[in-house]
Motif scaffolding. Sequence first.
Motif, PDB file in Angstrom:
ATOM      1  N   GLY A  44       5.469   3.584   1.522  1.00  0.00           N
ATOM      2  CA  GLY A  44       4.562   2.457   1.398  1.00  0.00           C
ATOM      3  C   GLY A  44       5.129   1.266   2.124  1.00  0.00           C
ATOM      4  N   HIS A 104       1.456   5.376   0.294  1.00  0.00           N
ATOM      5  CA  HIS A 104       0.955   6.611   0.869  1.00  0.00           C
ATOM      6  C   HIS A 104       1.819   7.719   0.287  1.00  0.00           C
ATOM      7  CE1 HIS A 104      -1.334   4.205   3.642  1.00  0.00           C
ATOM      8  NE2 HIS A 104      -0.230   3.528   3.880  1.00  0.00           N
ATOM      9  N   GLY A 121      -3.282   6.360  -2.388  1.00  0.00           N
ATOM     10  CA  GLY A 121      -2.850   4.995  -2.129  1.00  0.00           C
ATOM     11  C   GLY A 121      -3.281   4.057  -3.220  1.00  0.00           C
ATOM     12  N   GLY A 122      -2.681   2.870  -3.218  1.00  0.00           N
ATOM     13  CA  GLY A 122      -3.014   1.808  -4.150  1.00  0.00           C
ATOM     14  C   GLY A 122      -2.559   0.486  -3.580  1.00  0.00           C
ATOM     15  N   ARG A 123      -3.044  -0.608  -4.149  1.00  0.00           N
ATOM     16  CA  ARG A 123      -2.678  -1.941  -3.667  1.00  0.00           C
ATOM     17  C   ARG A 123      -2.018  -2.747  -4.777  1.00  0.00           C
ATOM     18  NH1 ARG A 123      -4.302  -3.288   1.215  1.00  0.00           N
ATOM     19  NH2 ARG A 123      -5.877  -2.037   2.221  1.00  0.00           N
ATOM     20  N   PHE A 179       4.793  -3.442   2.510  1.00  0.00           N
ATOM     21  CA  PHE A 179       4.066  -4.706   2.483  1.00  0.00           C
ATOM     22  C   PHE A 179       3.732  -5.109   3.906  1.00  0.00           C
ATOM     23  CE2 PHE A 179       6.086  -5.383  -1.701  1.00  0.00           C
ATOM     24  CZ  PHE A 179       4.961  -5.717  -2.421  1.00  0.00           C
ATOM     25  N   VAL A 194      -0.176  -3.386 -10.203  1.00  0.00           N
ATOM     26  CA  VAL A 194      -1.040  -2.554  -9.395  1.00  0.00           C
ATOM     27  C   VAL A 194      -2.393  -2.487 -10.114  1.00  0.00           C
ATOM     28  CG1 VAL A 194      -0.269  -0.396 -10.487  1.00  0.00           C
ATOM     29  CG2 VAL A 194      -1.231  -0.351  -8.204  1.00  0.00           C
ATOM     30  N   ASP A 195      -3.475  -2.511  -9.365  1.00  0.00           N
ATOM     31  CA  ASP A 195      -4.808  -2.420  -9.956  1.00  0.00           C
ATOM     32  C   ASP A 195      -5.038  -0.965 -10.353  1.00  0.00           C
ATOM     33  OD1 ASP A 195      -7.389  -2.746 -10.779  1.00  0.00           O
ATOM     34  OD2 ASP A 195      -8.200  -3.100  -8.779  1.00  0.00           O
ATOM     35  N   GLN A 247       5.650  -9.809  -8.038  1.00  0.00           N
ATOM     36  CA  GLN A 247       4.580  -8.876  -7.725  1.00  0.00           C
ATOM     37  C   GLN A 247       3.663  -8.741  -8.927  1.00  0.00           C
ATOM     38  OE1 GLN A 247       6.265  -5.091  -6.426  1.00  0.00           O
ATOM     39  NE2 GLN A 247       5.378  -4.207  -8.253  1.00  0.00           N
ATOM     40  N   THR A 292       0.850  -1.166   0.000  1.00  0.00           N
ATOM     41  CA  THR A 292       0.000   0.000   0.000  1.00  0.00           C
ATOM     42  C   THR A 292       0.893   1.225   0.000  1.00  0.00           C
ATOM     43  OG1 THR A 292      -1.707  -1.164   1.225  1.00  0.00           O
ATOM     44  CG2 THR A 292      -1.816   1.228   1.228  1.00  0.00           C
ATOM     45  N   PRO A 308      -0.628  -6.832  -5.484  1.00  0.00           N
ATOM     46  CA  PRO A 308      -0.565  -8.207  -4.965  1.00  0.00           C
ATOM     47  C   PRO A 308       0.844  -8.803  -5.049  1.00  0.00           C
ATOM     48  CG  PRO A 308      -1.476  -8.209  -7.174  1.00  0.00           C
ATOM     49  CD  PRO A 308      -1.264  -6.757  -6.789  1.00  0.00           C
TER      50      PRO A 308
END
Length: 132
Positions: A17, A4, A121-123, A19, A105-106, A102, A2, A125
Motif C-alpha cells: 500500500g 493492495h 483495497g481500502g482508504r 500514501f 479506515v472506512d 491517521q 490505499t 485518511p
Amino acid sequence: MTFHTNPIGMNTVPARGGFNADIGGCTGTPAADVAFRTEFNGNASCNDALGHVEGTLEWGNGEVSRVSGQWHVPGGNPAASVTNVLNIMDGPGAGGRLHVDQGPVDSQPLVGACMNGTMQGGRIPIHTLHFN
C-alpha cells in the motif's frame, strides 16, 4: 493510504500500500506545502495491517526528507484511529520523527468483501502530520 492485497479474509496475507497525499498550510517546516509519498509492505487481515513504510516528504521549496518506520493500521468494525511515528532519515528534520495522525479506515463498506476474501483495497485518511 490505499492498500493492495491478495484477497484477504480472517487470515493474514502479504499486503502492499502507500500514501499519496498533498498537504498544505504547514508551519515551522521548510515550506508550507508538502507531498507525502510512501510505500507500505507488510501483512494484513480483516483485523489489522502491520508492516514497514519507506517514503519521502517532498517540500514545496524542492527539498526532500526521507522517512522510514513501522506502520500499523487497526482494522475491525468500527476501526480505530492511530498515530504512527516514522524516523526522518535524511533531508530537513534528519534525526527527528514524523508523527502521522491517521483516521480510522472506512471499514463499513469493506466488511463483506473482507470476510469473504475478495477485498482488494481500502482508504485511510491522514488528519495531521507533526514533527519533533
